[in-house]
Design an enzyme around this catalytic site. Sequence first.
Site, PDB file in Angstrom:
ATOM      1  N   ASP A 108       0.831  -1.197   0.000  1.00 29.49           N
ATOM      2  CA  ASP A 108       0.000   0.000   0.000  1.00 29.49           C
ATOM      3  C   ASP A 108       0.872   1.256   0.000  1.00 29.49           C
ATOM      4  O   ASP A 108       1.481   1.591   1.016  1.00 29.49           O
ATOM      5  CB  ASP A 108      -0.881  -0.043   1.258  1.00 29.49           C
ATOM      6  CG  ASP A 108      -1.867   1.106   1.320  1.00 29.49           C
ATOM      7  OD1 ASP A 108      -1.906   1.913   0.366  1.00 29.49           O
ATOM      8  OD2 ASP A 108      -2.593   1.191   2.325  1.00 29.49           O
ATOM      9  N   ASP A 291      -0.718   4.884  -7.176  1.00 28.11           N
ATOM     10  CA  ASP A 291      -1.534   4.364  -6.100  1.00 28.11           C
ATOM     11  C   ASP A 291      -1.795   2.866  -6.262  1.00 28.11           C
ATOM     12  O   ASP A 291      -2.558   2.451  -7.126  1.00 28.11           O
ATOM     13  CB  ASP A 291      -2.861   5.146  -6.106  1.00 28.11           C
ATOM     14  CG  ASP A 291      -3.679   4.910  -4.866  1.00 28.11           C
ATOM     15  OD1 ASP A 291      -3.353   3.989  -4.098  1.00 28.11           O
ATOM     16  OD2 ASP A 291      -4.661   5.648  -4.668  1.00 28.11           O
TER      17      ASP A 291
END
Length: 414
Positions: A108, A291
Amino acid sequence: MNLPLAAVLLLTLASVCAAHVISLRSSPVRRQPWQHRGVGKRLGPSRHVHEHLQRHMRPFSKSYKQPNRNFQTKATTRDIKLENHHNNLYYGPIAIGTPEQEFNVAFDTGSPLTWVPSIHCPSRRLSQKYNNESSSTYTTNGKPFEVSYDSGEVSGYRSYDNIAIAGATIHNQEFGEAIQRPNMFFDTLNDGMFGLGFNNIAAGEEPSVFDNMVSQGLLPAPVFSFYLNRYDTDDPDSVLTLGGTNPDYYTGDFTFANLTAPDRWQFKMDRVQFSNGDSIACKRGCQALIDTRISVIVGPTEEVDALNEKLGATIAAYEPKMYAINCSKVDSLPDLEFIVNGRKLSMTSRDYIIKAKNEYRDMCFSGIIGGNFKTEETRVWSLGLNFMRTYYTQFDKGNRRIGFAKPSSFQNRS
Ligand SMILES: *[C@@H]1O[C@H](CO)[C@@H](O)[C@H](O)[C@H]1NC(C)=O
Ligand SMILES: *[C@@H]1O[C@H](CO)[C@@H](O)[C@H](O)[C@H]1NC(C)=O
Ligand SMILES: *[C@@H]1O[C@H](CO)[C@@H](O)[C@H](O)[C@H]1NC(C)=O
């Protein structure tokens, strides 16, 4: 490569406490000290067999030899092989505690925190949960944590323990034990998340696993890089390289973009356009994030609508966030180009169109979707996993920049 429709609609990472038990899921093979590159291959027995073995092998775990110091302290780039779940989720193995408790985590870039489900997480569907009572290296912390995802919020408390990843062990590392499930969830394969975002030390946050690896001299540089493969192709396995880049997976120069935000993997784009000159978005420049939480490209709704209309795509009946497109048109669509630092990063229609099928027919969707941004400051594009499959991406914390290079031209990759 056609994905099941359900997989396509899974656009963002979900989590933990919610993950369904996948009975045939295999577990990571324990990494040996000398295997420091490209290991983590999951050939193991099914979860049930694995649990059985764990239970009966416990006495042996105590005598498991710690990796030798020479290896442990060497600053070397470290590869972690990742599994690709339908192009929506890439995950790899870590271990927490003594003896090691193994987890699969997704990576992440949007948060610094590494977390896994806790034994106190009430979900009965979860198979893998961290138990502090069975780890001799656990120490208490107890501060709460909360991370928000599109699919809901994950919360719990912080703890300390040893975390092993890619042949290195980080001692007394802070991590999160999740006890709260998100409101909405999907069927994913990861137990938790490995944080590669920025933490705010000034605000009292503790260093991430990655930052501790750097400060403890386990990595030669504060850089990590992703090679992401395409699902169901002959591409080599996906690899996260900690400590640098792996030249086996890219070719040519990197196009670099300096970071434009103190605490995010954000940079400036000059323009977004189609190769045939159509429909320019981000006309006066705009901000973008790389992302790993999202599988598609997200931009401001009105600009994305214009791009998708130029492609001849129409809003999908049952999924109003998505644009459907006639599959017979896909090969004739123009390239989608992002102008960054004066250079062109382009995605072909193969890269940005999502092919799917249900039981009746093949379907195609645009991999560019609209997001609502309330203020100019939050009006930031997200370039997600489909972009990262098209460009090998390095995240350079030391020089505060992101670099993009073409993946090596593996067979079948056009
Ligand atoms: C494990 O964590 C819980 C919750 O923080 C705590 O109550 C318990 O004392 C811990 N166990 C040990 C062995 O420290
Ligand atoms: C990026 O940052 C470096 C170091 O601060 C600087 O030398 C360089 O000119 C910057 N590049 C751009 C395109 O702004
Ligand atoms: C897609 O386009 C082809 C060729 O123009 C046409 O024959 C077909 O009916 C279209 N399919 C759909 C689902 O609209």
